[in-house]
Design an enzyme around this catalytic site. Sequence first.
Site, PDB file in Angstrom:
ATOM      1  N   TYR A  46     -13.588  -1.049  14.967  1.00  0.00           N
ATOM      2  CA  TYR A  46     -12.780   0.002  15.598  1.00  0.00           C
ATOM      3  C   TYR A  46     -11.872  -0.621  16.661  1.00  0.00           C
ATOM      4  O   TYR A  46     -12.331  -1.445  17.445  1.00  0.00           O
ATOM      5  CB  TYR A  46     -13.680   1.040  16.280  1.00  0.00           C
ATOM      6  N   GLU A  48      -9.110   1.359  18.588  1.00  0.00           N
ATOM      7  CA  GLU A  48      -8.149   2.315  19.153  1.00  0.00           C
ATOM      8  C   GLU A  48      -7.356   1.688  20.286  1.00  0.00           C
ATOM      9  O   GLU A  48      -7.935   1.016  21.150  1.00  0.00           O
ATOM     10  CB  GLU A  48      -8.858   3.561  19.708  1.00  0.00           C
ATOM     11  N   ASP A 193      14.487   5.624   5.887  1.00  0.00           N
ATOM     12  CA  ASP A 193      13.197   5.561   5.194  1.00  0.00           C
ATOM     13  C   ASP A 193      13.401   4.595   4.028  1.00  0.00           C
ATOM     14  O   ASP A 193      13.932   4.965   2.986  1.00  0.00           O
ATOM     15  CB  ASP A 193      12.804   6.955   4.695  1.00  0.00           C
ATOM     16  N   THR A 220       6.801   2.074   3.579  1.00  0.00           N
ATOM     17  CA  THR A 220       5.456   1.770   3.110  1.00  0.00           C
ATOM     18  C   THR A 220       5.414   0.257   2.900  1.00  0.00           C
ATOM     19  O   THR A 220       6.446  -0.408   2.852  1.00  0.00           O
ATOM     20  CB  THR A 220       5.139   2.485   1.775  1.00  0.00           C
ATOM     21  N   LYS A 223       5.222  -1.198  -1.875  1.00  0.00           N
ATOM     22  CA  LYS A 223       6.149  -1.073  -3.016  1.00  0.00           C
ATOM     23  C   LYS A 223       6.809  -2.438  -3.250  1.00  0.00           C
ATOM     24  O   LYS A 223       6.102  -3.386  -3.589  1.00  0.00           O
ATOM     25  CB  LYS A 223       7.152   0.047  -2.728  1.00  0.00           C
ATOM     26  N   ARG A 229      -1.612  -0.797   0.480  1.00  0.00           N
ATOM     27  CA  ARG A 229      -1.174   0.577   0.718  1.00  0.00           C
ATOM     28  C   ARG A 229      -1.168   0.843   2.220  1.00  0.00           C
ATOM     29  O   ARG A 229      -2.206   0.699   2.872  1.00  0.00           O
ATOM     30  CB  ARG A 229      -2.196   1.543   0.095  1.00  0.00           C
TER      31      ARG A 229
END
Length: 422
Positions: A46, A48, A193, A220, A223, A229
């Site tokens: 973790y 954060e 984008d 992203t 691609k 991903r």
Amino acid sequence: MQDKTVAKLISAEEKRQREGLELIPSENYVSQEVLQAMGSVFTNKYSEGYPGKRYYGGQVNTDALEQLAINRAKALFHSDHANVQSNSGAPANEAVYHSWLEPGDTIMGMELSHGGHLTHGRPGTISAKLFNFVRYGIKDIETGEIDYDQMLEVARQTKPKIILAGFSSYPRELNYAKFAEIGAEVGAVLMADMAHIAGLIAGGVLKNPFDFGFHVMTTTTHKTLRGPRGAMILSQGTVSNPLKAVDKTIANLPTLIDRTVFPGLQGGPHMHIIAAKAVALYEAAQPEFKIYCQQVLANAQALSSELMSNGIKLITNGTDNHMMLADIYSSFGFDGSVAEQTLDRIGLTLNKNVIPDDPLPPYRPSGIRLGTPAITTRGLKVEHMPQIARWIKEALDSHNDETKLDKLAHEVKNFASAFPLP
Ligand code: DSN
């Protein structure tokens, strides 16, 4: 693996990928190194916060890893800042909207049926409920040219706070200078984008919106960029402590975005995915990646010519990037969904897609969308494109002929098996 059920499914999927040809333009095959990073122990941690400013202990390696991914992203795309925590494309766009806008503000994006993405204001999405979307679109379907005069007129009338350049099904390059001109006139933040073409920008074969004065770019990472991903948000401006509030000015965009991603929209970042993003960014900075991107475009040019020589109508009569949109309804008299299923049956995977001003409904649209990033990773070259176009033509001509489809499926499987997955 103890879990035989999942093991069987993974192995079946690996076989499907190996024995078929992937033509969905938003998909690709990652390297073994990217896969290893995704499967690493960073998934246990973790983190954060941001490097040097975390809410949990034990961050010596995560801090170094995230900072490395940030530095690599900045260098590759020429940005002042990179947020590498965003989990996927839709939340990345959402984060930019929320960092700059108040509910009711206006965003100008591409008409959805002309190529805009769902997150560019499709009715029913959270963003469409909160923000007011206005549109620009294609002036001439034969060339794909955007109607920049109409864009300027609508921008003057509606005063968008964000002008969004980007698409998920548009085969031409955008004129970013025109976007910048219109954005400057109405005082809008310029957002790109670039999910589909980020790899091609990194590889230097398509233009970088930042060279035209854009303020922020989302993408992203899975691609054309060929990573895991996930997503990234690149921005220009001053980078300051993301845990402290800052004024809403364009110069503060990087910090506003960081604060919107965490704690605004997300909790703990997926550090194993950030590890894989760092690996993909390293790979994208190598000379071989440039050659890969050049081949993606060369293959797309060759495939589009071959499809058209086989009598298949392409929207805008070709492509400038990695993708093509074919009008199946006017070429064959049935919809894109029948084409998708028929081609899937012979091992060619692509997706049905709306075409501009489609007369048919979205679930059974007129078109299909296909592209070359994944087959290029497999090693296919220009000389292989005529064969793919012939398979598409023959399968669609014989879509009710099971014997013929069996024969084609056999040919595709034999061919594809000669090009191993990375
Ligand atoms: N689903 C992606 C695509 O296929 O274009 C966009 O999010």
